[in-house]
Design an enzyme around this catalytic site. Structure first.
Site, PDB file in Angstrom:
ATOM      1  N   ARG A  52       0.941  -1.228   0.243  1.00  0.00           N
ATOM      2  CA  ARG A  52       0.103  -0.147  -0.152  1.00  0.00           C
ATOM      3  C   ARG A  52       0.885   1.122  -0.432  1.00  0.00           C
ATOM      4  O   ARG A  52       1.236   1.983   1.591  1.00  0.00           O
ATOM      5  CB  ARG A  52      -0.602   0.052   0.743  1.00  0.00           C
ATOM      6  CG  ARG A  52      -2.247  -0.896   1.465  1.00  0.00           C
ATOM      7  CD  ARG A  52      -2.758  -1.406   2.961  1.00  0.00           C
ATOM      8  NE  ARG A  52      -3.401  -2.438   2.813  1.00  0.00           N
ATOM      9  CZ  ARG A  52      -3.666  -3.039   3.344  1.00  0.00           C
ATOM     10  NH1 ARG A  52      -4.015  -1.687   4.849  1.00  0.00           N
ATOM     11  NH2 ARG A  52      -5.417  -3.533   3.925  1.00  0.00           N
ATOM     12  N   ASP A  54       2.274   4.797  -0.452  1.00  0.00           N
ATOM     13  CA  ASP A  54       2.150   6.437   0.104  1.00  0.00           C
ATOM     14  C   ASP A  54       1.512   7.549  -1.056  1.00  0.00           C
ATOM     15  O   ASP A  54       2.319   7.303  -1.243  1.00  0.00           O
ATOM     16  CB  ASP A  54       3.082   6.676   1.287  1.00  0.00           C
ATOM     17  CG  ASP A  54       2.315   6.283   2.329  1.00  0.00           C
ATOM     18  OD1 ASP A  54       1.891   5.212   2.940  1.00  0.00           O
ATOM     19  OD2 ASP A  54       3.325   6.621   3.112  1.00  0.00           O
ATOM     20  N   ARG A 203      10.991   5.580   4.406  1.00  0.00           N
ATOM     21  CA  ARG A 203      11.487   7.362   4.163  1.00  0.00           C
ATOM     22  C   ARG A 203      12.168   7.895   5.171  1.00  0.00           C
ATOM     23  O   ARG A 203      12.524   7.933   5.433  1.00  0.00           O
ATOM     24  CB  ARG A 203       9.600   8.272   3.696  1.00  0.00           C
ATOM     25  CG  ARG A 203       9.321   7.932   2.332  1.00  0.00           C
ATOM     26  CD  ARG A 203       7.880   8.292   1.810  1.00  0.00           C
ATOM     27  NE  ARG A 203       7.591   9.611   2.605  1.00  0.00           N
ATOM     28  CZ  ARG A 203       6.695  10.215   2.574  1.00  0.00           C
ATOM     29  NH1 ARG A 203       5.966   9.780   2.477  1.00  0.00           N
ATOM     30  NH2 ARG A 203       6.825  11.740   3.328  1.00  0.00           N
TER      31      ARG A 203
END
Length: 255
Positions: A52, A54, A203
């Site tokens: 999934r 972002d 990230r």
């Protein structure tokens, strides 16, 4: 009923992420693909993705699957989906369609997921890769120090520091199999592999490693941040535009 496996490329800048947002009217990759599949088959099929991503995150080889009551040839699904996506000017492309057995699941059959993060470390901004990398002009990054710090993160750890406060995973314990950093002139690439990742984990890794790279952190500081198991100790969050979902490993059968 036939199950189809899709390999998908997309530019995430146009979407609020992979997962369909029910009732919010926002464009997602999953939503766009389900609309394309409906146009092709007249069936409201759910498309299940392996990861999934972002908002703003790209994919070179996202994997998904769906079931259709009607039996279509692989080429009809492949060409039909791409024809509608192109006509609708979506930034999504179907790279491959395969027939798979009913026990294949894009998410739950996955053994390992792979991501790439791209940094352009130079004074001048990108002209060709704008929106496709993290342009970092502020400091020259020390890639050797970054790799030394990355090695601290490899293995099984509680990654609470490096996950979003909105992460819904029950446990922050994950096994990071690889976190390799390479440099080619002004380009720095960070490749990460694991069975699964926490929300915004990569990230968070990248933002913290960049702090090591410019000298704001020592390798020890990153180790202390990991051991703290506290999101407040995370360095910073790297922008989504540099992150790519690049592949998934499945068991030998793959089908």
């Amino acid at each position: 009923m036939q199950r189809y496996k899709l390999t998908i490329e997309y530019n995430g800048a146009s979407y609020v992420g992979w997962q369909k947002q029910l009732g919010q009217g926002q464009k997602t990759v999953q939503g766009v693909l389900e609309e394309a599949m409906y146009r092709l088959s007249q069936e409201k099929a759910t498309i299940y993705g392996a990861g999934r991503t972002d908002s703003g995150v790209h994919a070179l080889a996202q994997i998904a699957h769906c079931d259709l009551e009607k039996i279509f040839s692989v080429m009809n699904v492949w060409n039909g989906l791409n024809a509608w996506l192109s006509q609708a000017r979506e930034r999504v492309s179907i790279l491959l369609v395969e027939e798979v057995d009913s026990d294949f699941h894009a998410r739950f059959s996955a053994m390992r997921r792979h991501y790439l993060y791209r940094i352009l470390n130079r004074r001048s901004p990108p002209a060709l890769d704008r929106g496709l990398c993290w342009w970092f002009p502020h400091h020259v990054l020390d890639v050797e120090k970054m790799q030394e710090a990355a090695n601290v993160l490899v293995g099984c750890h509680d990654f609470t520091t490096f996950r979003s406060v909105h992460c819904q995973a029950k446990s922050a314990v994950r096994t990071l199999e690889k976190l390799d950093i390479t440099q080619n002139a002004e380009w720095i690439e960070i490749r990460a592999s694991a069975r699964s990742f926490l929300h915004r984990q990569i990230r968070s890794f990248v933002g913290s490693l960049v702090k090591v790279g410019w000298g704001a952190w020592r390798v020890l500081d990153l180790k202390l941040a990991l051991d703290a198991r506290n999101r407040a100790f995370c360095g910073m969050l790297a922008p989504a535009c540099g992150l790519y979902f690049v592949g998934v490993d499945y068991p030998e059968s793959g089908k």
